[in-house]
Design a protein around this motif. Structure first.
Motif, PDB file in Angstrom:
ATOM      1  N   PHE A 217       0.847  -1.195   0.000  1.00 52.47           N
ATOM      2  CA  PHE A 217       0.000   0.000   0.000  1.00 52.47           C
ATOM      3  C   PHE A 217       0.875   1.235   0.000  1.00 52.47           C
ATOM      4  CE2 PHE A 217      -2.644   3.311   1.930  1.00 52.47           C
ATOM      5  CZ  PHE A 217      -3.796   3.206   1.150  1.00 52.47           C
ATOM      6  N   ASN A 218       0.584   2.183  -0.907  1.00 52.28           N
ATOM      7  CA  ASN A 218       1.330   3.421  -1.044  1.00 52.28           C
ATOM      8  C   ASN A 218       0.613   4.517  -0.267  1.00 52.28           C
ATOM      9  OD1 ASN A 218       2.543   5.867  -2.038  1.00 52.28           O
ATOM     10  ND2 ASN A 218       3.284   4.686  -3.791  1.00 52.28           N
ATOM     11  N   LEU A 219       1.186   4.943   0.864  1.00 52.87           N
ATOM     12  CA  LEU A 219       0.567   5.970   1.698  1.00 52.87           C
ATOM     13  C   LEU A 219       0.633   7.345   1.055  1.00 52.87           C
ATOM     14  CD1 LEU A 219       1.967   4.788   5.145  1.00 52.87           C
ATOM     15  CD2 LEU A 219      -0.353   4.491   4.277  1.00 52.87           C
ATOM     16  N   LEU A 220       1.645   7.600   0.225  1.00 55.49           N
ATOM     17  CA  LEU A 220       1.755   8.895  -0.436  1.00 55.49           C
ATOM     18  C   LEU A 220       0.627   9.100  -1.434  1.00 55.49           C
ATOM     19  CD1 LEU A 220       3.233  11.523  -1.180  1.00 55.49           C
ATOM     20  CD2 LEU A 220       4.665  10.170  -2.739  1.00 55.49           C
ATOM     21  N   LEU A 221       0.351   8.060  -2.241  1.00 55.49           N
ATOM     22  CA  LEU A 221      -0.703   8.155  -3.249  1.00 55.49           C
ATOM     23  C   LEU A 221      -2.047   7.665  -2.744  1.00 55.49           C
ATOM     24  CD1 LEU A 221       1.304   6.874  -6.351  1.00 55.49           C
ATOM     25  CD2 LEU A 221       0.962   9.235  -5.589  1.00 55.49           C
ATOM     26  N   ASP A 222      -2.074   7.116  -1.523  1.00 55.53           N
ATOM     27  CA  ASP A 222      -3.299   6.602  -0.903  1.00 55.53           C
ATOM     28  C   ASP A 222      -3.980   5.577  -1.806  1.00 55.53           C
ATOM     29  OD1 ASP A 222      -5.188   6.314   1.075  1.00 55.53           O
ATOM     30  OD2 ASP A 222      -6.473   7.919   0.317  1.00 55.53           O
ATOM     31  N   GLN A 223      -3.210   4.596  -2.225  1.00 54.20           N
ATOM     32  CA  GLN A 223      -3.763   3.551  -3.079  1.00 54.20           C
ATOM     33  C   GLN A 223      -2.890   2.303  -2.981  1.00 54.20           C
ATOM     34  OE1 GLN A 223      -3.725   5.135  -7.050  1.00 54.20           O
ATOM     35  NE2 GLN A 223      -1.553   4.802  -7.330  1.00 54.20           N
ATOM     36  N   TRP A 224      -3.454   1.184  -3.407  1.00 48.64           N
ATOM     37  CA  TRP A 224      -2.728  -0.077  -3.403  1.00 48.64           C
ATOM     38  C   TRP A 224      -1.780  -0.123  -4.599  1.00 48.64           C
ATOM     39  CZ3 TRP A 224      -2.936  -3.177   0.708  1.00 48.64           C
ATOM     40  CH2 TRP A 224      -4.042  -3.083   1.555  1.00 48.64           C
ATOM     41  N   ASP A 225      -0.546  -0.435  -4.337  1.00 48.59           N
ATOM     42  CA  ASP A 225       0.393  -0.692  -5.423  1.00 48.59           C
ATOM     43  C   ASP A 225       0.178  -2.080  -6.008  1.00 48.59           C
ATOM     44  OD1 ASP A 225       1.645   1.705  -5.392  1.00 48.59           O
ATOM     45  OD2 ASP A 225       3.410   1.051  -4.289  1.00 48.59           O
ATOM     46  N   ARG A 226      -0.086  -3.044  -5.138  1.00 52.28           N
ATOM     47  CA  ARG A 226      -0.178  -4.413  -5.610  1.00 52.28           C
ATOM     48  C   ARG A 226      -0.901  -5.271  -4.580  1.00 52.28           C
ATOM     49  NH1 ARG A 226       4.506  -4.711  -6.302  1.00 52.28           N
ATOM     50  NH2 ARG A 226       5.227  -5.599  -4.339  1.00 52.28           N
ATOM     51  N   ILE A 227      -1.772  -6.149  -5.058  1.00 50.75           N
ATOM     52  CA  ILE A 227      -2.419  -7.174  -4.237  1.00 50.75           C
ATOM     53  C   ILE A 227      -2.319  -8.485  -5.015  1.00 50.75           C
ATOM     54  CG2 ILE A 227      -4.554  -7.954  -3.158  1.00 50.75           C
ATOM     55  CD1 ILE A 227      -5.452  -5.069  -3.002  1.00 50.75           C
ATOM     56  N   ARG A 228      -1.832  -9.511  -4.387  1.00 52.53           N
ATOM     57  CA  ARG A 228      -1.661 -10.786  -5.085  1.00 52.53           C
ATOM     58  C   ARG A 228      -2.058 -11.942  -4.169  1.00 52.53           C
ATOM     59  NH1 ARG A 228       2.824 -13.547  -3.362  1.00 52.53           N
ATOM     60  NH2 ARG A 228       4.256 -12.363  -2.029  1.00 52.53           N
ATOM     61  N   ALA A 229      -2.515 -13.018  -4.781  1.00 54.67           N
ATOM     62  CA  ALA A 229      -2.852 -14.236  -4.050  1.00 54.67           C
ATOM     63  C   ALA A 229      -2.776 -15.405  -5.025  1.00 54.67           C
ATOM     64  CB  ALA A 229      -4.244 -14.152  -3.438  1.00 54.67           C
ATOM     65  N   ASP A 230      -2.063 -16.458  -4.628  1.00 60.16           N
ATOM     66  CA  ASP A 230      -1.905 -17.640  -5.465  1.00 60.16           C
ATOM     67  C   ASP A 230      -2.034 -18.888  -4.606  1.00 60.16           C
ATOM     68  OD1 ASP A 230      -0.933 -16.898  -8.361  1.00 60.16           O
ATOM     69  OD2 ASP A 230       0.086 -15.515  -6.994  1.00 60.16           O
ATOM     70  N   GLY A 231      -2.663 -19.902  -5.175  1.00 55.64           N
ATOM     71  CA  GLY A 231      -2.809 -21.164  -4.478  1.00 55.64           C
ATOM     72  C   GLY A 231      -2.622 -22.329  -5.428  1.00 55.64           C
ATOM     73  N   SER A 232      -2.096 -23.423  -4.901  1.00 57.40           N
ATOM     74  CA  SER A 232      -1.934 -24.639  -5.699  1.00 57.40           C
ATOM     75  C   SER A 232      -2.249 -25.837  -4.820  1.00 57.40           C
ATOM     76  CB  SER A 232      -0.510 -24.745  -6.258  1.00 57.40           C
ATOM     77  OG  SER A 232       0.435 -24.858  -5.205  1.00 57.40           O
TER      78      SER A 232
END
Length: 424
Positions: A217-232
């Motif tokens: 999460f980017n506090l300067l831009l107040d937005q998520w830079d990246r969210i990821r989730a993987d499963g196998s």
């Protein structure tokens, strides 16, 4: 490409020289020559100052651009100090110190900085990492330049950085938390680039199930830079040769020229992907995956893609491999298929490899950017000693833009020993 390695008991020196030469066409259709020579020098020394736990690592990268007709252009050559750090690490003590120019890779992205890093091992399988110094903003870890946020002053202005991270690792569980703050400057005023990140990796039930997730999460831009989730998941019983996988990724374009998103992502996107893998003993394996990516830039762009990877073991030292991919969406339709044959003989002393490639791409936004390419290559590797090898490769291909191209490569990989330590 030419590579030389020199190793002794406490010293490793790697020298690598790579030459690139090719032609490409501009949007206007003009033919452009590109020639570049890149050199890496990596030195690692242990037992520094006769202290067993003190080591040194220095890494340089030298780039030289060759202009039209082979003329050397001094203005386009540069030398980058990538790493220069001293490390004190004692196994019996719960602390690890690194001083100098360093590269940090974590859930927040990458960071090159000049300063001090301290890792402290705590009870309950915890590791605390603290760092402080000044960010190096005029280069990235692959040697390219770094893009800045709009309005931020040039990279020569000092940018203090502080960061803290906490790790937990025990058996099949890994969890990490990170915080980083870089002080940038805009019109003479400080602007804090603050980011927070978290990641987790689980391998329970004897690695039958795999779960990986992370967020930044980017506090300067107040937005998520990246969210990821993987499963196998590996299927049980008689179907344990099959593994299924699924995942989700939400990301925005990074500001680094090293990031593929800077070239291929016109806007923030969300991506769903899934696939299956079949491993039939050690003889045959195949993986098929599907990806759907949707851009959130207001244009409603989406991309669908399919990837195939397979490997077949014929007999001792002989393999057949196939890689193929198809994508249709925001940047047009493109596909590629690349079969390979690998053959080792004379007890691994000689290795032959043949490869064919056929691909097609089209860009709906640029009229001249579309072509069908066909090519092939062959390579011979001669391992004439345990650490020495000679590789010779020939490659030919052609398409509408370049009717025929032929390239020859040679690489001599050597390792020289001195001192009493021998090869490591």
């Amino acid at each position: 490409m030419f590579r030389v390695s020199v190793r002794a008991a406490d010293v490793d020196l790697d020298l690598t020289v790579v030459g690139q030469g090719y032609q490409t066409r501009t949007v206007a259709g003009d033919l452009l020559d590109r020639r570049r020579v890149t050199q890496w020098v990596d030195l690692r020394a242990g037992r520094l100052l006769d202290v067993d736990d003190l080591s040194l690592q220095v890494n340089f990268r030298f780039d030289a651009e060759l202009g039209f007709g082979g003329m050397f252009d001094d203005s386009s050559s540069r030398a980058d100090l990538m790493l220069a750090q001293m490390r004190w690490r004692k196994v019996a003590r719960p602390i690890d110190l690194v001083l100098g120019r360093q590269l940090i890779l974590d859930e927040l992205d990458f960071l090159i900085f000049d300063g001090l890093t301290a890792e402290v091992r705590l009870p309950a399988h915890l590791v605390l990492r603290l760092l402080g110094g000044f960010a190096v903003r005029d280069k990235s870890f692959l040697g390219g330049a770094e893009l800045e946020l709009d309005g931020v002053e040039a990279g020569s202005v000092p940018a203090p950085v502080v960061s803290a991270g906490l790790r937990f690792q025990h058996k099949s569980v890994w969890v990490g938390l990170d915080y980083r703050r870089v002080v940038l400057w805009e019109d003479g005023w400080p602007e804090d680039d603050e980011r927070m990140g978290a990641s987790v990796s689980l391998r329970p039930f004897g690695r039958t199930l795999g779960l990986d997730a992370g967020a930044a999460f980017n506090l300067l831009l107040d937005q998520w830079d990246r969210i990821r989730a993987d499963g196998s998941y590996r299927l049980p019983g008689p179907l344990r040769q099959f593994r299924v996988e699924a995942g989700y990724l939400q990301s925005r374009p990074h500001f680094s020229l090293d990031s593929i998103f800077n070239f291929f992502s016109p806007a923030p996107f969300s991506e769903f992907h899934g696939g299956a893998r079949w491993d039939y003993s050690r003889i045959f394996s195949v993986r098929l995956a599907y990806t759907h990516r949707r851009y959130r830039g207001g244009a409603g762009w989406s991309v669908d893609g399919v990837d195939l990877d397979s490997r077949l073991f014929l007999k001792r030292g002989r393999w057949v491999l196939l890689t193929a991919g198809f994508e249709d969406g925001a940047v047009g339709r493109r596909w590629i298929a690349a079969p390979r044959v690998i053959w080792e003989f004379r007890e691994g002393t000689l290795l032959l490899e043949g490869r064919g490639v056929i691909s097609s791409f089209e860009d709906p936004l640029q009229e001249n950017q579309h072509a069908l390419s066909v090519g092939g290559s062959g390579a011979l590797t001669w391992r004439f000693s345990k650490e020495h090898a000679l590789v010779i490769m020939a490659e030919a291909n052609g398409n509408r833009i370049h009717p025929f191209q032929l390239r020859l490569f040679g690489m001599l990989d050597l390792a020289f020993h001195f001192g009493s330590g021998g090869y490591r």
